[in-house]
Scaffold this active site. Structure first.
Site, PDB file in Angstrom:
ATOM      1  CE  LYS A   1      10.047  -3.029  15.547  1.00 37.29           C
ATOM      2  NZ  LYS A   1      10.685  -3.950  14.099  1.00 37.29           N
TER       3      LYS A   1
ATOM      4  CB  SER B   1       4.549   1.020  -3.682  1.00 38.23           C
ATOM      5  OG  SER B   1       3.217   0.569  -4.434  1.00 38.23           O
TER       6      SER B   1
ATOM      7  N   PRO C   1       1.191  -0.972  -0.468  1.00 36.75           N
ATOM      8  CG  PRO C   1      -0.001  -1.172   2.239  1.00 36.75           C
ATOM      9  CD  PRO C   1       0.413  -1.996   1.028  1.00 36.75           C
TER      10      PRO C   1
ATOM     11  CD  GLU D   1       6.599   0.313  10.104  1.00 36.01           C
ATOM     12  OE1 GLU D   1       5.969   0.874  11.085  1.00 36.01           O
ATOM     13  OE2 GLU D   1       7.325  -0.580   9.730  1.00 36.01           O
TER      14      GLU D   1
END
Length: 445
Positions: free
Chosen positions: A261, A228, A226, A244
């Site tokens: 995490k 990129s 998502p 992320e």
């Protein structure tokens, strides 16, 4: 004040991929692609930009289409961001785009080594194309919009040539024993009270020739990430396949960060895949690791947030990507009225999810143990609109190419409860598919 937006339809072929368009426009300086927007955009012809390399700051201004001249005064990016009249949707409409490397961000707080390549690029973009329901549309806020539009149309009539190949397979720079040694040193620091968690990562390297951009289509299909993106600065290329988010800057001064995490691999077998997901859901070790970073980020954001506005609406949520399941939490806050979003971004970097806690000591230990500078990896790439809204990722699952050097990294958070074999395997769970794909461009003689 920005000029009225002029737009013209550039392409009606909605199936034309971002990677294909980037290849056709690849001779442009500072071309950049971002997916982490409502509508994917490709921006070009920055009006001015800042470049940092070898600790040297240079500022440039466009003198003609695709031509730039260095200028003496530094760009004040704060002045471009008007906090009034914020739009209500996550979408690029002209503004600041670029990347800040881990090396540059960490260097602001601790003395570390830096990779031999650009460490920061920030450009002001008034020209871009956006994927809309009608197709790719050209947008410009400049008087030269018609000329730039025609130049882009001419470039899109070209036929790109594939140039990329590896001179050797991309492999880990560390042996398994070297990873184990670094892991044990982290454990010693934790036992000594230096830190609670260290994000220990290892580098995978290769020599290559040609454009890294040639691989983009395959990598974006593989990862479906998502956040990129792609950026080219002369002989430096950055290809992001990041899952992320670092910070979303939304309307009404709201900000959101979503640290990752906790990781478990995906499987083709539905039963195995669900079992892997459930293992992550119930992992006390990953929950402890996750909450440490949530607390770190809550502390980072509270410096700029209105009192009482820092919240954690999601804790230990599971998000599934093509190769892995991730444990993702969410922290939100409302910025104080007199705070500039650009200042928040620059001071919050590097992100807590890729350093450890406490952050400054973690960055010192990372510099000591990892054996090479991270470069762009674990930095951030994204945009600000002129109204201060925007979105910035964490540059994980990302490939860097500078001249003939390829660099790809992977790692994870180490706590006192970590198992060395499991942490070592997690590195490969995260990038094995990317490594396998990258190595298809290597043909042994």
């Amino acid at each position: 004040m920005t000029k009225p937006v002029i737009f013209q339809k550039l392409l009606t072929e909605q199936q034309l991929s971002p990677a294909k368009i980037l290849m056709l426009l690849s001779q442009l300086e500072h071309i950049v692609y971002l997916r982490n927007v409502k509508q994917p955009i490709i921006a070009f012809a920055a009006s001015e930009y800042m470049l940092v390399q070898h600790k040297k700051i240079q500022n440039f201004k466009r003198t003609a289409f695709n031509h730039y001249q260095e200028k003496s005064e530094n760009i004040d990016f704060n002045k471009f961001l008007n906090k009034q009249n914020q739009q209500r949707h996550a979408d690029f409409n002209g503004g600041l785009i670029g990347f800040i490397s881990y090396d540059d961000a960490a260097q602001q707080q601790v003395k570390i080594k830096e990779k031999n390549q650009p460490t920061l690029f920030l450009g002001i973009y008034h020209n871009f194309i956006k994927l809309t329901d009608q197709g790719w549309m050209f947008f410009s806020q400049e008087n030269e919009a018609d000329t730039i539009f025609q130049a882009i149309q001419n470039l899109l009539s070209n036929k790109p040539q594939q140039t990329f190949s590896l001179n050797q397979a991309c492999t880990a720079r560390w042996t398994k024993q070297e990873y184990f040694n670094a892991f044990e040193q982290v454990q010693n620091y934790i036992r000594a009270g230096d830190c609670y968690q260290i994000n220990l990562t290892q580098e995978f390297t290769a020599k290559a020739q040609g454009r890294l951009l040639d691989t983009a289509e395959a990598f974006w299909k593989l990862t479906d990430a998502p956040y990129s993106g792609y950026l080219k600065i002369q002989d430096f290329e950055l290809l992001s396949c990041s899952p992320e988010l670092f910070i979303d800057f939304e309307a009404h001064r709201k900000i959101i960060t979503k640290p990752i995490k906790g990781t478990m691999p995906r499987y083709a077998d539905p039963d195995l895949d669900e079992r892997s997901k459930q293992t992550l859901i119930h992992s006390k070790k990953d929950q402890a690791e996750n909450v440490m970073i949530v607390d770190l980020l809550r502390n980072d954001l509270s410096v700029y947030a209105e009192t009482g506005s820092v919240q954690t609406p999601k804790l230990f949520a599971i998000e599934s990507f093509n190769q892995v399941h991730h444990m993702v939490s969410e922290v939100t806050a409302t910025l104080q009225e007199d705070v500039n979003p650009f200042d928040v971004l620059m001071s919050a970097l590097p992100g807590g999810s890729i350093t450890g806690a406490p952050k400054i000591r973690a960055m010192q230990i990372i510099d000591e143990l990892e054996g090479a500078p991270r470069g762009a990896y674990c930095g951030s790439m994204g945009y600000f609109n002129f109204d201060g809204t925007g979105s910035w990722n964490i540059l994980i699952r990302s490939i860097q190419k500078y001249q003939n050097d390829i660099s790809l990294w992977a790692g994870g958070g180490i706590t006192i409860a970590s198992d060395c074999d499991a942490e070592y395997q997690e590195c490969f769970d995260k990038v094995a598919a990317m490594l396998d794909l990258l190595n298809t461009w290597y043909t042994p003689e």
